[in-house]
Design a protein around this motif. Structure first.
Motif, PDB file in Angstrom:
ATOM      1  N   LEU A 225       0.825  -1.202   0.000  1.00 12.47           N
ATOM      2  CA  LEU A 225       0.000   0.000   0.000  1.00 12.47           C
ATOM      3  C   LEU A 225       0.860   1.252   0.000  1.00 12.47           C
ATOM      4  CD1 LEU A 225      -2.706  -1.097   2.611  1.00 12.47           C
ATOM      5  CD2 LEU A 225      -2.900  -1.081   0.113  1.00 12.47           C
ATOM      6  N   TYR A 226       1.957   1.241   0.754  1.00  7.22           N
ATOM      7  CA  TYR A 226       2.862   2.383   0.760  1.00  7.22           C
ATOM      8  C   TYR A 226       3.555   2.536  -0.596  1.00  7.22           C
ATOM      9  CZ  TYR A 226       2.310   2.629   5.834  1.00  7.22           C
ATOM     10  OH  TYR A 226       1.791   2.763   7.096  1.00  7.22           O
ATOM     11  N   GLU A 227       3.949   1.428  -1.186  1.00 13.82           N
ATOM     12  CA  GLU A 227       4.615   1.484  -2.492  1.00 13.82           C
ATOM     13  C   GLU A 227       3.667   2.029  -3.554  1.00 13.82           C
ATOM     14  OE1 GLU A 227       5.935  -2.449  -3.209  1.00 13.82           O
ATOM     15  OE2 GLU A 227       7.415  -2.451  -1.575  1.00 13.82           O
ATOM     16  N   ALA A 228       2.400   1.595  -3.513  1.00 15.82           N
ATOM     17  CA  ALA A 228       1.435   2.097  -4.493  1.00 15.82           C
ATOM     18  C   ALA A 228       1.178   3.588  -4.290  1.00 15.82           C
ATOM     19  CB  ALA A 228       0.131   1.312  -4.383  1.00 15.82           C
ATOM     20  N   ALA A 236       4.627  12.245   2.221  1.00 13.71           N
ATOM     21  CA  ALA A 236       4.722  11.490   3.469  1.00 13.71           C
ATOM     22  C   ALA A 236       3.478  11.708   4.334  1.00 13.71           C
ATOM     23  CB  ALA A 236       5.979  11.895   4.230  1.00 13.71           C
ATOM     24  N   TRP A 237       2.984  12.951   4.383  1.00 11.90           N
ATOM     25  CA  TRP A 237       1.780  13.230   5.155  1.00 11.90           C
ATOM     26  C   TRP A 237       0.565  12.532   4.565  1.00 11.90           C
ATOM     27  CZ3 TRP A 237      -0.557  14.341   9.382  1.00 11.90           C
ATOM     28  CH2 TRP A 237      -1.865  14.820   9.374  1.00 11.90           C
ATOM     29  N   GLN A 238       0.457  12.523   3.244  1.00 10.59           N
ATOM     30  CA  GLN A 238      -0.672  11.852   2.599  1.00 10.59           C
ATOM     31  C   GLN A 238      -0.619  10.348   2.828  1.00 10.59           C
ATOM     32  OE1 GLN A 238      -0.054  13.383  -1.366  1.00 10.59           O
ATOM     33  NE2 GLN A 238      -1.713  14.893  -1.148  1.00 10.59           N
ATOM     34  N   ARG A 239       0.575   9.758   2.796  1.00  4.88           N
ATOM     35  CA  ARG A 239       0.685   8.323   3.084  1.00  4.88           C
ATOM     36  C   ARG A 239       0.301   8.031   4.523  1.00  4.88           C
ATOM     37  NH1 ARG A 239       5.572   9.017   0.192  1.00  4.88           N
ATOM     38  NH2 ARG A 239       6.795   8.848   2.125  1.00  4.88           N
ATOM     39  N   THR A 244      -1.589   4.901   6.759  1.00  4.08           N
ATOM     40  CA  THR A 244      -1.225   4.502   8.125  1.00  4.08           C
ATOM     41  C   THR A 244      -2.416   4.581   9.079  1.00  4.08           C
ATOM     42  OG1 THR A 244       1.039   5.277   7.754  1.00  4.08           O
ATOM     43  CG2 THR A 244       0.343   4.940  10.034  1.00  4.08           C
ATOM     44  N   LEU A 245      -3.070   5.734   9.131  1.00  4.70           N
ATOM     45  CA  LEU A 245      -4.177   5.895  10.077  1.00  4.70           C
ATOM     46  C   LEU A 245      -5.338   4.923   9.808  1.00  4.70           C
ATOM     47  CD1 LEU A 245      -4.335   9.761  10.673  1.00  4.70           C
ATOM     48  CD2 LEU A 245      -3.376   7.987  12.140  1.00  4.70           C
ATOM     49  N   PRO A 246      -5.789   4.754   8.553  1.00  2.00           N
ATOM     50  CA  PRO A 246      -6.830   3.734   8.329  1.00  2.00           C
ATOM     51  C   PRO A 246      -6.363   2.324   8.675  1.00  2.00           C
ATOM     52  CG  PRO A 246      -6.746   5.265   6.479  1.00  2.00           C
ATOM     53  CD  PRO A 246      -5.547   5.562   7.332  1.00  2.00           C
ATOM     54  N   GLY A 247      -5.079   2.033   8.421  1.00  3.70           N
ATOM     55  CA  GLY A 247      -4.572   0.710   8.763  1.00  3.70           C
ATOM     56  C   GLY A 247      -4.511   0.464  10.255  1.00  3.70           C
ATOM     57  N   LEU A 248      -4.398   1.540  11.037  1.00  2.00           N
ATOM     58  CA  LEU A 248      -4.334   1.422  12.497  1.00  2.00           C
ATOM     59  C   LEU A 248      -5.696   1.589  13.156  1.00  2.00           C
ATOM     60  CD1 LEU A 248      -1.128   3.502  13.357  1.00  2.00           C
ATOM     61  CD2 LEU A 248      -1.386   1.023  13.453  1.00  2.00           C
ATOM     62  N   ARG A 249      -6.745   1.694  12.385  1.00  2.00           N
ATOM     63  CA  ARG A 249      -8.059   2.017  12.933  1.00  2.00           C
ATOM     64  C   ARG A 249      -8.518   1.012  13.978  1.00  2.00           C
ATOM     65  NH1 ARG A 249     -12.281   5.179  12.017  1.00  2.00           N
ATOM     66  NH2 ARG A 249     -14.371   4.390  12.502  1.00  2.00           N
ATOM     67  N   SER A 250      -8.446  -0.271  13.670  1.00  2.00           N
ATOM     68  CA  SER A 250      -8.937  -1.277  14.621  1.00  2.00           C
ATOM     69  C   SER A 250      -8.082  -1.313  15.879  1.00  2.00           C
ATOM     70  CB  SER A 250      -8.966  -2.654  13.949  1.00  2.00           C
ATOM     71  OG  SER A 250      -7.669  -3.022  13.515  1.00  2.00           O
ATOM     72  N   VAL A 251      -6.756  -1.218  15.718  1.00  2.00           N
ATOM     73  CA  VAL A 251      -5.871  -1.219  16.884  1.00  2.00           C
ATOM     74  C   VAL A 251      -6.078   0.042  17.710  1.00  2.00           C
ATOM     75  CG1 VAL A 251      -3.465  -1.256  17.639  1.00  2.00           C
ATOM     76  CG2 VAL A 251      -4.182  -2.639  15.692  1.00  2.00           C
TER      77      VAL A 251
END
Length: 334
Positions: A225-228, A236-239, A244-251
């Motif tokens: 996802l980061y590579e895409a 960096a802020w957009q990534r 990052t934030l959506p990927g950490l949502r459940s945690v």
């Protein structure tokens, strides 16, 4: 039209069998799952003895005027029976709407909310920053992880006593400030600095848990996802914002909920730092302890009422928090 009838039961073919009753369903379930019931029985008994019975007895005390003077007690060989009376919900009314309601409850409630919000915010932001750093390819990354987890690994009372010695008038912190010709706050005496010190110590103790939890969440995000995103020209802020934030949502939702519950009920840090000598720095849980065990006569009924109110506040917050998360998940799915 011909209807086939079962001679044994007298019912027509195709008719539904009558629904079994509760007793019959329970009997069938017990016969089928008796081993599972036997396995969980010890847990249910332990929870009943350690959680449900104290909770029920504590709620009963809130409906009385029990204190250390009218409760049952034994002095030497003499046993004195309890003389407290049933007064209904008068304790709750006195706590919430009595003449001294603000000084005894609402001021501590407001400070508890501020304390919880500030501590959890600091835990999450600092923990996320450290997790992002440790997720990079750094030399000595394992050593840094071990060092940063020490505040969480050390027993809380050792950590708090260490901070108490450092924050004393002649402690290392004020001595260092004196060498820089800076003012030396009364960390353990002035109300503002007592609260500041409590937040500082709790942040020190709570950041490692957030850091480890969020680091595990970061490592579970697919690097593709980061590579895409980078190939699409994302900064960096957009990534960080869209990957990052959506990927950490459940945690994040889980650790924030746990952080709120633990911080709201954080007894050890406030009590070990100040004991019962800082009334304006007490949160609800330590103030409840003070009412029940830190004064004379000890007010068991009011202390128990504070405990029930704490439980009710956390139940309401948790239900609204989970509902808010579910609503956001549904909106994202759409």
């Amino acid at each position: 039209m011909t209807v086939a009838i079962d001679r044994a039961t007298g019912r027509r073919r195709g008719d539904r069998a009558p629904k079994p009753g509760r007793v019959q369903r329970f009997r069938r379930g017990y016969q089928k799952h008796w081993y599972a019931y036997a396995m969980i029985a010890p847990v249910v008994i332990v929870l009943g003895v350690l959680v449900l019975y104290p909770l029920a007895y504590g709620f009963y005390l809130t409906l009385t005027d029990a204190n250390s003077l009218n409760s049952a007690r034994t002095i030497g060989v003499n046993h004195i029976d309890a003389t407290y009376k049933f007064i209904g919900f008068d304790n709750y009314a006195d706590i919430l709407w009595g003449d001294t309601a603000y000084d005894r409850f609402w001021s501590h409630f407001i400070w508890t909310i501020v304390w919880t919000a500030l501590c959890v915010t600091l835990h999450y932001t600092i923990g996320l920053g450290l997790a992002l750093l440790l997720n990079q390819k750094l030399r000595g990354r394992t050593f840094y992880r071990m060092v940063l987890i020490l505040p969480w690994a050390v027993p809380t009372f050792v950590t708090v006593f260490g901070w108490r010695f450092m924050l004393a008038d002649g402690g290392i912190i004020n001595s260092f400030l004196e060498t820089l010709h800076l003012p030396t706050p009364l960390w353990l005496e002035d109300t503002f600095w007592q609260r500041f010190a409590a937040i500082m110590v709790n942040t020190w103790c709570g950041v490692p848990f957030m850091m480890l939890s969020l680091l595990g969440g970061l490592q579970s995000i697919d690097s593709a996802l980061y590579e895409a995103a980078e190939m699409d020209g994302a900064s960096a802020w957009q990534r960080f914002r869209h990957v990052t934030l959506p990927g950490l949502r459940s945690v994040s939702s889980t650790v924030v909920l746990l952080g709120v519950i633990w911080t709201f009920n954080q007894f050890a840090i406030i009590f070990l730092l100040f004991g019962t000598t800082a009334p304006d720095a007490q949160i609800l849980v330590t103030w409840s302890y003070y009412l029940g065990f830190g004064q004379q006569p000890r007010d068991f009924a009011q202390s128990a009422a504070y405990g029930i109110l704490l439980l009710a506040i956390l139940i309401v917050f948790t239900s609204f928090y989970r509902r808010w998360l579910n609503r956001n998940d549904q909106q994202l799915a759409i």
